[in-house]
Design an enzyme around this catalytic site. Structure first.
Site, PDB file in Angstrom:
ATOM      1  N   LYS A 102       9.498 -13.522 -20.890  1.00 23.41           N
ATOM      2  CA  LYS A 102       8.689 -13.844 -19.721  1.00 23.41           C
ATOM      3  C   LYS A 102       7.757 -15.006 -20.040  1.00 23.41           C
ATOM      4  CE  LYS A 102       8.386  -9.794 -16.760  1.00 23.41           C
ATOM      5  NZ  LYS A 102       7.484  -8.815 -16.115  1.00 23.41           N
ATOM      6  N   GLU A 142       8.729   6.641  -9.399  1.00 30.60           N
ATOM      7  CA  GLU A 142       7.762   7.218  -8.473  1.00 30.60           C
ATOM      8  C   GLU A 142       8.047   8.690  -8.187  1.00 30.60           C
ATOM      9  OE1 GLU A 142       7.951   2.800  -7.839  1.00 30.60           O
ATOM     10  OE2 GLU A 142       9.442   4.409  -7.951  1.00 30.60           O
ATOM     11  N   ARG A 172       8.726   5.997  -2.040  1.00 30.40           N
ATOM     12  CA  ARG A 172       9.875   6.340  -2.862  1.00 30.40           C
ATOM     13  C   ARG A 172       9.778   7.757  -3.426  1.00 30.40           C
ATOM     14  NH1 ARG A 172      11.469   1.068  -6.329  1.00 30.40           N
ATOM     15  NH2 ARG A 172      13.494   1.995  -5.989  1.00 30.40           N
TER      16      ARG A 172
END
Length: 613
Positions: free
Chosen positions: A283, A369, A397
């Site tokens: 990243k 979740e 979710r």
């Protein structure tokens, strides 16, 4: 930004067909230009930065190796999609990203034929790509389908459900696992890249498949050969988990090595069946501040690339997220039963200090979740006091678990729901537009909406003490600037308050709508009630206001359908007062991205908009 002079290669690419006209030897130079372009553009516009910088080479290689848009690329989440947008005809519009009327911050089907699936939430790419592959097979269309998913996205159950299904039906699908963790960096190098190119080539595939056909008639030898193959590959590559799910596994390879990426993807594009390519990226690649601190450079406001992000001066007024983070630490100091749970949103939910101070009581469950809700329910069964810190849009979710595992069992789980209402540049995929509606219908669920920062702290305390499920939902950013007291005092349960007495009309404000309601009421001499509780409603207050006013107007930063106003209507209807109420809230359509203030204005929820009452 001058195009042709600064970016001689990139300026000639208006769609991927132009990219594929370049000789492969020019692709590394193109990657340098593309990375610089994304950096300079995001520095001027703000947006997601580190993820896109890390996938520059991968994006180029995918569009070079596959015939997009006929071949389908499905990006997971979409934080990394900026290079993809640049290469697919949107280079000149990148400076408008996440701004009102500009490009969306995520792939969006209405925006481009190259955005094959609208995303924003994690871990949907493999399921969507599998569906596309199966549909193409059904309809007799020859096309290749690729899902690109990050290692974080692989922590969600949906990703593994999709892998399991794809392996079972032997779908013609390529999954690219973009791994930007450094724990496997030692597996990346010349030997690994060479082996992956070899294993992905037609020669190896033909030899392997032909050998399997011959040995299938000699079961003992076939089993020996299978074990030998797995053993040899197991010594050179990571776990065979994906192969157990029915995928041919390739990698890991260096995701910044363009020649290897292109050749491997071209090879894999000629094969069929479920395949998984494991690439390792970094990243923020190419911009050292982002490489060193990718979390800080995940989403950025405008900045000077030469200087990097400058630490903001601490504000005397905390955001709602900061109010929650401080309350969590203070409450934990008072009650050792408290545990904090987050589905991979430690920074966003304001839990950094808590995680550092109480590491044994902090749980980051990853992008899971559903699990975050049920593990909290299990803890509550045994006497712990779990607090689930979650964005409104992500709680969607875990809804079945809220219903089945928490509400039906009346368990004392506190949901600290951040980013409730409109969120600004992230747009409708991240807006918390529905939580009041989907929570209000649940039995025994207490729902609170603070009108200011101090009320948020007291509501969190009230919900924590409640012997049952409770939710406190608060918006993104700062409130009206009410000082937050150190003391914690439980609010009268299910009770609101009159904040202004007026004539004719009474505004019933829920949460963030109190400030604009008071502003309008001052101009038009209306009564204003701070309702505080969405469930249970303050029935006594509502009926009193209905008897003393010509009309009640409910205000909420939630869709009108099924929201807080619906509860008021139901109560009034029971008492023969159904015609005395009007509802103002989010409309029955998505509010497109822009600043939070612009989105509120578009929805008619700011004090400057005329409210037809």
């Amino acid at each position: 930004m001058s195009d042709a002079h600064e970016y001689p290669l990139l300026s000639g690419i208006d769609d991927p067909s132009h990219l594929r006209e370049l000789p492969a030897s020019r692709l590394p130079a193109l990657a340098v230009e593309l990375r610089q372009f994304v950096l300079q553009s995001v520095a001027q516009s703000g947006g997601h930065l580190a993820a896109g910088l890390g996938t520059v080479e991968l994006t180029i290689a995918l569009h070079y190796a596959f015939d997009t848009p006929h071949d389908r690329l499905v990006w997971d989440v979409g934080h990394q999609c900026y290079p993809h947008k640049v290469l697919t005809g949107r280079r000149r519009l990148l400076s408008t990203i996440r701004q009102r009327g500009g490009l969306a911050g995520f792939p969006k089907r209405e925006e481009s034929e190259y955005d094959t699936f609208g995303v924003g939430h994690s871990s949907t790419s493999i399921s969507a790509a599998l569906g596309m592959s199966l549909a193409a097979s059904l309809l007799g269309v020859k096309r290749r389908t690729v899902a690109i998913i990050g290692d974080g996205g692989m922590t969600a159950g949906e990703a593994f459900e999709a892998l399991n299904h794809a392996g079972d039906v032997k779908a013609d699908l390529l999954v690219v696992l973009n791994d930007n963790e450094m724990s496997i960096s030692e597996n990346v190098g010349a030997l690994s890249s060479y082996l992956t190119r070899l294993l992905s080539g037609r020669g190896y595939a033909s030899l392997r498949d032909g050998g399997k056909r011959v040995l299938r008639h000699m079961p003992p030898i076939h089993e020996l050969a299978r074990r030998a193959e797995e053993h040899m590959k197991g010594m050179l590559v990571p776990s065979t988990l994906f192969e157990e799910l029915g995928f041919e596994y390739y990698g890991p390879i260096d995701g910044h090595d363009l020649p290897t990426l292109v050749k491997t993807l071209q090879n894999l594009g000629q094969q069929h069946g479920p395949r998984l390519l494991h690439v390792v990226t970094r990243k923020g690649k190419g911009y050292k501040p982002a490489e060193d601190n990718p979390i800080r450079y995940h989403g950025v406001s405008t900045f000077d690339p030469k200087q990097g992000l400058v630490s903001k001066t601490a504000s005397s007024t905390p955001s709602y997220t900061e109010v929650f983070g401080q309350w969590l630490c203070d409450m934990a100091a008072q009650d050792r039963r408290l545990v904090g749970i987050t589905p991979a949103m430690r920074e966003g939910s304001g839990m950094v200090k808590f995680a550092e101070t109480y590491p044994s009581r902090y749980y980051d469950v990853g992008i899971a979740e559903q699990h975050s809700v049920t593990v909290a329910a299990g803890m509550a069964c045994e006497g712990a006091k779990p607090v689930v810190a979650i964005y409104s849009t992500f709680l969607q979710r875990g809804y079945d678990q809220v219903v089945h595992d928490v509400a039906l069992q009346k368990l004392p789980v506190l949901f600290a729901i951040d980013r409730a209402g409109l969120v600004g540049p992230d747009g409708p995929t991240h807006a918390g537009s529905y939580d009041l509606s989907y929570l209000r219908c649940l039995p025994d669920m207490a729902i609170m909406a603070p009108a200011d920062e101090n009320e948020c702290r007291q509501m969190l305390y009230t919900g924590f003490l409640h012997d049952g499920p409770a939710a406190v939902r608060y918006p993104r950013g700062k409130g009206p600037g009410v000082p937050v007291t150190n003391e914690m005092e439980a609010l009268p349960f299910g009770k609101g308050e009159i904040r202004r007495e007026g004539k004719r009309l009474a505004l019933l404000a829920f949460g963030s709508m109190l400030a604009p309601a008071l502003e309008v009421a001052e101009k038009l001499d209306m009564t204003v009630a701070n309702m505080r509780f969405v469930k249970p409603l303050d029935e006594e207050l509502i009926l009193d206001l209905a008897q003393r006013h010509e009309l009640l107007v409910t205000l909420e930063e939630n869709v009108v359908a099924g929201g807080a106003g619906g509860g008021v209507s139901e109560l009034l209807a029971e008492h023969g007062l159904a015609g005395k109420v009007r509802h103002i809230g989010l409309p029955d359509c998505p509010i497109e991205h822009g600043s939070r203030e612009e989105m509120l204005a578009d929805a008619g929820l700011d004090a400057e908009v005329y409210w037809p009452v």
